[in-house]
Design an enzyme around this catalytic site. Structure first.
Site, short mmCIF file in Angstrom:
data_model
loop_
_atom_site.label_atom_id
_atom_site.label_comp_id
_atom_site.label_asym_id
_atom_site.label_seq_id
_atom_site.Cartn_x
_atom_site.Cartn_y
_atom_site.Cartn_z
N GLU A 160 0.80 -1.24 0.00
CA GLU A 160 0.00 0.00 0.00
C GLU A 160 0.83 1.29 0.00
OE1 GLU A 160 -2.86 -0.46 3.18
OE2 GLU A 160 -3.45 -2.43 2.47
N GLU A 267 -6.13 -10.69 -1.18
CA GLU A 267 -6.91 -10.49 0.06
C GLU A 267 -8.40 -10.45 -0.25
OE1 GLU A 267 -5.42 -7.16 2.35
OE2 GLU A 267 -3.33 -7.61 1.85
O1 G3I Z 1 -3.27 -8.22 18.79
C1 G3I Z 1 -3.98 -7.13 19.42
C2 G3I Z 1 -4.52 -7.55 20.73
O2 G3I Z 1 -3.43 -7.84 21.59
C3 G3I Z 1 -5.38 -6.42 21.30
O3 G3I Z 1 -5.96 -6.82 22.49
C4 G3I Z 1 -6.51 -6.04 20.32
C5 G3I Z 1 -7.35 -4.87 20.81
O4 G3I Z 1 -7.90 -4.15 19.73
O5 G3I Z 1 -5.88 -5.67 19.12
C6 G3I Z 1 -5.12 -6.72 18.52
O6 G3I Z 1 -4.57 -6.25 17.34
C7 G3I Z 1 -5.44 -6.12 16.24
C8 G3I Z 1 -4.93 -6.99 15.11
O7 G3I Z 1 -5.70 -6.79 13.96
C9 G3I Z 1 -4.97 -8.48 15.48
O8 G3I Z 1 -6.27 -8.89 15.71
C10 G3I Z 1 -5.46 -4.66 15.83
O9 G3I Z 1 -6.09 -3.87 16.82
C11 G3I Z 1 -6.21 -4.51 14.52
O10 G3I Z 1 -6.04 -3.18 14.05
C12 G3I Z 1 -5.63 -5.46 13.50
O11 G3I Z 1 -6.36 -5.32 12.30
C13 G3I Z 1 -5.75 -5.88 11.16
C14 G3I Z 1 -5.48 -4.78 10.14
O12 G3I Z 1 -4.94 -5.36 8.98
C15 G3I Z 1 -4.49 -3.76 10.69
O13 G3I Z 1 -4.45 -2.65 9.92
C16 G3I Z 1 -6.71 -6.90 10.57
O14 G3I Z 1 -6.86 -8.00 11.47
C17 G3I Z 1 -6.19 -7.40 9.23
O15 G3I Z 1 -7.18 -8.16 8.59
C18 G3I Z 1 -5.85 -6.21 8.35
O16 G3I Z 1 -5.29 -6.71 7.13
C19 G3I Z 1 -5.01 -5.73 6.14
C20 G3I Z 1 -3.81 -6.24 5.36
O17 G3I Z 1 -2.75 -6.53 6.23
C21 G3I Z 1 -3.39 -5.24 4.30
N1 G3I Z 1 -4.51 -4.88 3.43
C22 G3I Z 1 -5.72 -4.46 4.12
C23 G3I Z 1 -6.15 -5.51 5.14
C24 G3I Z 1 -7.44 -5.11 5.80
O18 G3I Z 1 -7.26 -3.95 6.55
#
Ligand code: G3I
Length: 375
Positions: A160, A267
């Protein structure tokens, strides 16, 4: 080790066979990986906890032949503190893949989200000097790529980097502020230096469409002009029921294939809920409110629309030999990130398996499209 992905991989492997003993889809006769082979890899995003549920582990092993870590290979997961690496959760995913004869895709080496601050910024949030930021980027990429050498088929090297708007053509990120536009080329060079065998990808959302496609093409030409290795473009494929049009996506595939690259849909999911201004997958484009019309279930008419959409997409993918992999961003509707984006706490239905892990009509449509379009 009870409940970890490695143990479950072992318990579901019978007499050394690579497939699980029972059908997780309640007897669906053909699986995605069977229907797609050898034409393309069919992948899914997982977490190291995916196998804590034996039924889910079984479903993943049965249906997919390629895994991407949804979060656990990102820079903040592997090196949140400078010099201190945590490979354990990613290693469980790699072990599960190996036990079930699957490929692993590394996601990712450089992204503006989920990157530790120290990589490109000082303690006050100011950009590091170029040479310091480049040294950090190189050290991270070198350590990670070498660690996974022979275990990962390819890396999303940069994720990105292209701007959604026309100017500047690259997104304003900590990496770009500290290093300059050539941080992208440098990342590809560092990755190739660390492992000359591993495939290298540029991965982004909405790059199949309009002006962003032109900017992505420009970036790819810059990478190639610098003499760096690039094998494929990853079109993320965070799409909606009616947009973008299949023909527009196809234009994108043709454009990137025209650069001599493989194209991977990396994705894939289809959002069935209404969107406000948010589109694609810009992680900053969250919205506070939005209607949540399908809390009680997906109406049959929408279910059919979703199936038709998936069928049309896969029929088109199959016409393009350059499309060598399609990866879904999650396994079941219940674990999709789209239940929380762009509005938190909604009930979405973007994938092929429902919350009870049953195949949906969209699953049948994909199987049919894979089978009837085989060369
Ligand atoms: O691991 C922590 C956990 O310890 C904590 O308690 C919890 C509280 O919110 O957060 C957890 O982390 C989260 C993580 O996912 C794991 O579940 C983050 O807050 C959350 O922001 C994160 O979101 C991920 C996101 O990328 C981050 O920007 C999504 O799961 C994931 O599907 C998403 O994937 C991205 C690709 O990498 C790139 N393209 C877009 C795609 C969708 O956004």
């Amino acid at each position: 080790m009870r409940g970890c992905i490695i143990c479950l991989a072992l318990t579901s492997t019978v007499f050394g066979q690579q497939t699980p003993p029972s059908s997780a889809t309640g007897g669906a006769s053909v699986t995605l990986r069977q229907a797609a082979a050898p034409r393309m890899l069919i992948g899914t995003a997982v977490s190291s906890r995916s196998a804590a549920n034996p039924k889910l582990a079984s479903l993943i092993a049965e249906q997919f032949d390629c895994l991407t870590a949804e979060n656990e290979m990102k820079p903040v997961s592997l090196q949140s503190m400078q010099g201190s690496f945590s490979f354990e959760r990613a290693a469980r995913i790699v072990a599960f893949a190996k036990a079930h004869n699957m490929q692993v895709i590394g996601h990712n080496l450089c992204w503006h989200s989920q990157a530790p601050r120290w990589l490109f910024q000082d303690g006050d949030g100011q950009p590091l000097p170029r040479e310091a930021a480049l040294a950090n980027l190189k050290a991270h990429i070198e350590a990670v790529v070498k660690h996974f050498k022979g275990k990962v088929k390819g890396w999303d090297v940069v994720n990105e980097a292209v701007n959604d708007g026309p100017s500047p053509y690259l997104r304003d990120t900590p990496a770009r502020r500290a290093i300059g536009d050539d941080f992208v080329v440098k990342a590809f060079e560092f990755a190739h230096q660390a492992d000359s065998d591993v495939e290298l990808y540029y991965n982004d959302y909405n790059i199949e469409q309009g002006g962003k496609r032109e900017r992505a093409l420009h970036l790819i030409r810059q990478i190639k002009a610098a003499g760096a290795r690039i094998d494929a473009v990853g079109i993320q494929g965070h799409w909606q029921l009616e947009s973008p049009a299949v023909a527009e996506i196809e234009r994108g595939i043709r454009a990137f294939a025209g650069e001599g690259l493989k194209v991977m849909i990396t994705e894939l999911d289809v959002d069935v809920l209404p969107r406000g201004r948010g589109f694609g997958a810009d992680v900053n484009a969250t919205e506070r409110q939005g209607s949540d019309p399908y809390r009680a279930g997906l109406p049959e008419a929408v279910q059919k629309k979703l199936a038709d959409r998936y069928g049309a997409l896969f029929s088109m993918f199959m016409q393009h030999p350059e499309v060598t992999r399609v990866t879904f961003w999650g396994v079941t509707d219940g674990d999709s990130w789209l239940n929380g984006f762009p509005v938190r706490g909604r009930t979405n239905y973007p994938l092929l398996f429902d919350r009870q892990m049953r195949p949906k009509p969209a699953f049948d449509a994909v199987i049919k499209a894979l089978q009837s379009n085989k060369p």
